[in-house]
Design a protein around this motif. Structure first.
Motif, PDB file in Angstrom:
ATOM      1  N   MET A 166       0.604  -0.836   0.231  1.00 31.27           N
ATOM      2  CA  MET A 166      -0.224   0.723  -0.021  1.00 31.27           C
ATOM      3  C   MET A 166       1.078   1.355  -0.059  1.00 31.27           C
ATOM      4  N   VAL A 167       0.169   2.293  -0.782  1.00 30.50           N
ATOM      5  CA  VAL A 167       1.187   3.790  -1.202  1.00 30.50           C
ATOM      6  C   VAL A 167       0.236   4.569   0.066  1.00 30.50           C
ATOM      7  N   LEU A 168       1.658   4.925   0.752  1.00 33.56           N
ATOM      8  CA  LEU A 168       0.192   6.235   1.197  1.00 33.56           C
ATOM      9  C   LEU A 168       1.253   7.661   0.838  1.00 33.56           C
ATOM     10  N   THR A 169      -0.056   8.064   0.708  1.00 33.10           N
ATOM     11  CA  THR A 169       0.301   9.290  -0.535  1.00 33.10           C
ATOM     12  C   THR A 169       0.452  10.837   0.707  1.00 33.10           C
ATOM     13  N   ILE A 170       1.037  11.691   0.901  1.00 33.57           N
ATOM     14  CA  ILE A 170       1.145  12.773   1.717  1.00 33.57           C
ATOM     15  C   ILE A 170       0.571  14.036   1.108  1.00 33.57           C
ATOM     16  N   PHE A 171      -0.902  14.393   1.282  1.00 34.67           N
ATOM     17  CA  PHE A 171      -1.449  15.614   0.698  1.00 34.67           C
ATOM     18  C   PHE A 171      -0.517  17.018   0.631  1.00 34.67           C
ATOM     19  N   LEU A 172      -0.190  17.916  -0.134  1.00 37.65           N
ATOM     20  CA  LEU A 172       0.251  19.180  -0.169  1.00 37.65           C
ATOM     21  C   LEU A 172      -1.187  19.928   0.216  1.00 37.65           C
ATOM     22  N   GLN A 173      -1.230  20.717   1.575  1.00 35.20           N
ATOM     23  CA  GLN A 173      -2.706  21.667   1.527  1.00 35.20           C
ATOM     24  C   GLN A 173      -1.946  22.518   1.329  1.00 35.20           C
ATOM     25  N   VAL A 174      -1.217  23.952   1.523  1.00 41.56           N
ATOM     26  CA  VAL A 174      -0.917  25.375   0.342  1.00 41.56           C
ATOM     27  C   VAL A 174       0.393  25.435   0.509  1.00 41.56           C
ATOM     28  N   ALA A 175       0.357  25.479  -1.226  1.00 35.26           N
ATOM     29  CA  ALA A 175       1.965  25.870  -1.447  1.00 35.26           C
ATOM     30  C   ALA A 175       1.829  26.722  -1.416  1.00 35.26           C
ATOM     31  N   ALA A 176       3.904  26.752  -0.993  1.00 36.10           N
ATOM     32  CA  ALA A 176       3.901  28.757  -0.322  1.00 36.10           C
ATOM     33  C   ALA A 176       4.374  29.279  -1.865  1.00 36.10           C
ATOM     34  N   ALA A 177       4.062  30.586  -1.795  1.00 32.77           N
ATOM     35  CA  ALA A 177       4.172  31.688  -2.862  1.00 32.77           C
ATOM     36  C   ALA A 177       5.228  31.336  -3.847  1.00 32.77           C
ATOM     37  N   GLY A 178       5.171  31.339  -4.431  1.00 35.75           N
ATOM     38  CA  GLY A 178       6.157  31.313  -5.578  1.00 35.75           C
ATOM     39  C   GLY A 178       6.588  29.698  -6.357  1.00 35.75           C
ATOM     40  N   GLN A 179       6.100  28.489  -5.045  1.00 37.43           N
ATOM     41  CA  GLN A 179       6.295  27.285  -5.715  1.00 37.43           C
ATOM     42  C   GLN A 179       5.658  26.993  -6.771  1.00 37.43           C
ATOM     43  N   SER A 180       5.524  26.259  -7.640  1.00 30.54           N
ATOM     44  CA  SER A 180       4.821  26.673  -8.701  1.00 30.54           C
ATOM     45  C   SER A 180       4.911  24.020  -8.697  1.00 30.54           C
ATOM     46  N   PHE A 181       3.492  23.608  -8.435  1.00 30.44           N
ATOM     47  CA  PHE A 181       2.793  22.371  -9.151  1.00 30.44           C
ATOM     48  C   PHE A 181       1.979  22.215  -9.651  1.00 30.44           C
ATOM     49  N   ALA A 182       1.783  21.005 -10.263  1.00 29.13           N
ATOM     50  CA  ALA A 182       0.589  20.564 -11.441  1.00 29.13           C
ATOM     51  C   ALA A 182      -0.358  20.116  -9.690  1.00 29.13           C
ATOM     52  N   CYS A 183      -1.655  20.681 -11.009  1.00 29.86           N
ATOM     53  CA  CYS A 183      -3.422  20.390 -10.541  1.00 29.86           C
ATOM     54  C   CYS A 183      -3.883  19.600 -11.302  1.00 29.86           C
ATOM     55  N   THR A 184      -3.988  17.914 -11.092  1.00 24.04           N
ATOM     56  CA  THR A 184      -5.032  18.070 -11.978  1.00 24.04           C
ATOM     57  C   THR A 184      -7.045  17.945 -11.340  1.00 24.04           C
ATOM     58  N   PRO A 185      -7.522  18.708 -11.764  1.00 27.59           N
ATOM     59  CA  PRO A 185      -8.707  18.848 -11.431  1.00 27.59           C
ATOM     60  C   PRO A 185      -9.356  17.971 -10.988  1.00 27.59           C
ATOM     61  N   VAL A 186      -9.812  17.858  -9.540  1.00 22.53           N
ATOM     62  CA  VAL A 186     -10.914  16.488  -9.954  1.00 22.53           C
ATOM     63  C   VAL A 186     -12.327  16.921  -9.928  1.00 22.53           C
ATOM     64  N   ARG A 187     -12.269  18.431  -8.602  1.00 21.20           N
ATOM     65  CA  ARG A 187     -13.468  19.118  -8.575  1.00 21.20           C
ATOM     66  C   ARG A 187     -14.112  21.238  -8.480  1.00 21.20           C
ATOM     67  N   VAL A 188     -15.039  20.826  -8.541  1.00 20.74           N
ATOM     68  CA  VAL A 188     -14.669  22.105  -8.933  1.00 20.74           C
ATOM     69  C   VAL A 188     -16.152  23.161  -7.959  1.00 20.74           C
ATOM     70  N   TRP A 189     -16.186  24.171  -7.410  1.00 26.29           N
ATOM     71  CA  TRP A 189     -16.884  24.098  -6.498  1.00 26.29           C
ATOM     72  C   TRP A 189     -17.866  25.697  -7.070  1.00 26.29           C
ATOM     73  N   ASP A 190     -16.991  26.759  -7.759  1.00 24.70           N
ATOM     74  CA  ASP A 190     -17.890  27.881  -7.862  1.00 24.70           C
ATOM     75  C   ASP A 190     -16.203  28.470  -9.116  1.00 24.70           C
ATOM     76  N   GLY A 191     -16.424  29.470  -9.861  1.00 24.99           N
ATOM     77  CA  GLY A 191     -16.262  30.234 -10.891  1.00 24.99           C
ATOM     78  C   GLY A 191     -14.395  30.491 -10.476  1.00 24.99           C
ATOM     79  N   ASP A 192     -14.807  30.993  -9.115  1.00 25.13           N
ATOM     80  CA  ASP A 192     -12.846  30.986  -8.499  1.00 25.13           C
ATOM     81  C   ASP A 192     -12.311  29.895  -7.693  1.00 25.13           C
ATOM     82  N   GLY A 193     -12.608  29.178  -7.462  1.00 24.54           N
ATOM     83  CA  GLY A 193     -12.344  28.271  -7.145  1.00 24.54           C
ATOM     84  C   GLY A 193     -13.401  28.050  -5.802  1.00 24.54           C
ATOM     85  N   PRO A 194     -13.089  26.739  -4.703  1.00 26.60           N
ATOM     86  CA  PRO A 194     -11.558  25.897  -5.131  1.00 26.60           C
ATOM     87  C   PRO A 194     -11.819  24.870  -6.260  1.00 26.60           C
ATOM     88  N   ILE A 195     -10.347  24.674  -6.827  1.00 29.75           N
ATOM     89  CA  ILE A 195     -10.054  23.426  -7.469  1.00 29.75           C
ATOM     90  C   ILE A 195     -10.198  22.689  -6.870  1.00 29.75           C
TER      91      ILE A 195
END
Length: 146
Positions: free
Chosen positions: A1-30
């Motif tokens: 079994m693989v344990l994944t640790i989820f990033l909650q808030v990415a630090a300012a300036g950090q680049s990251f990939a986001c594969t959208p799975v849900r959308v709430w409204d027009g500005d997010g959250p995604i």
């Protein structure tokens, strides 16, 4: 079994990939499969009850139109969650964090796999309003293309 640790808030300036799975409204959250919940930087859209939060710019577009427009930009709808989120199937976005966006959300400028800047597209389509306080020096340009 693989344990994944989820990033909650990415630090300012950090680049990251986001594969959208849900959308709430027009500005997010995604909701990203990788963990973060992204609030699109520099824009404001109506809340899902149709209101505009105090102190936020208020676009003319309805909340449903804005949410559905964002869903179309990131992918395609495949269902609804019990909480009312649109479940999406989408390609990964390339995002750059602006830091915390209240709570456990990451503010970010995000680009589709074809290079569209989501914040700029939402404003261009009239689905969200530019929020000058958070827009800063951002310029609308296609990411990854010359």
């Amino acid at each position: 079994m693989v344990l994944t640790i989820f990033l909650q808030v990415a630090a300012a300036g950090q680049s990251f990939a986001c594969t959208p799975v849900r959308v709430w409204d027009g500005d997010g959250p995604i909701w990203c499969a990788e963990g973060p919940r992204v609030r699109l930087a520099g824009i404001a859209a109506r809340e899902m009850d149709g209101s505009c939060a105090t102190g936020h710019p208020c676009p003319n577009a309805s909340a449903v139109a804005a949410r559905d427009g964002l869903v179309r930009l990131v992918g395609r709808p495949v269902g609804r969650s019990r909480q009312g989120h649109v479940i999406v199937q989408a390609r990964p976005l390339a995002c750059r964090s602006t830091g915390s966006a209240v709570g456990k959300r990451t503010g970010a400028w995000c680009y589709t796999s074809t290079g569209q800047d989501l914040s700029c597209e939402m404003v261009r389509l009239g689905l969200a309003a530019r929020w000058n306080r958070y827009w800063g020096q951002h310029r609308c340009a296609t990411f990854g293309r010359s």
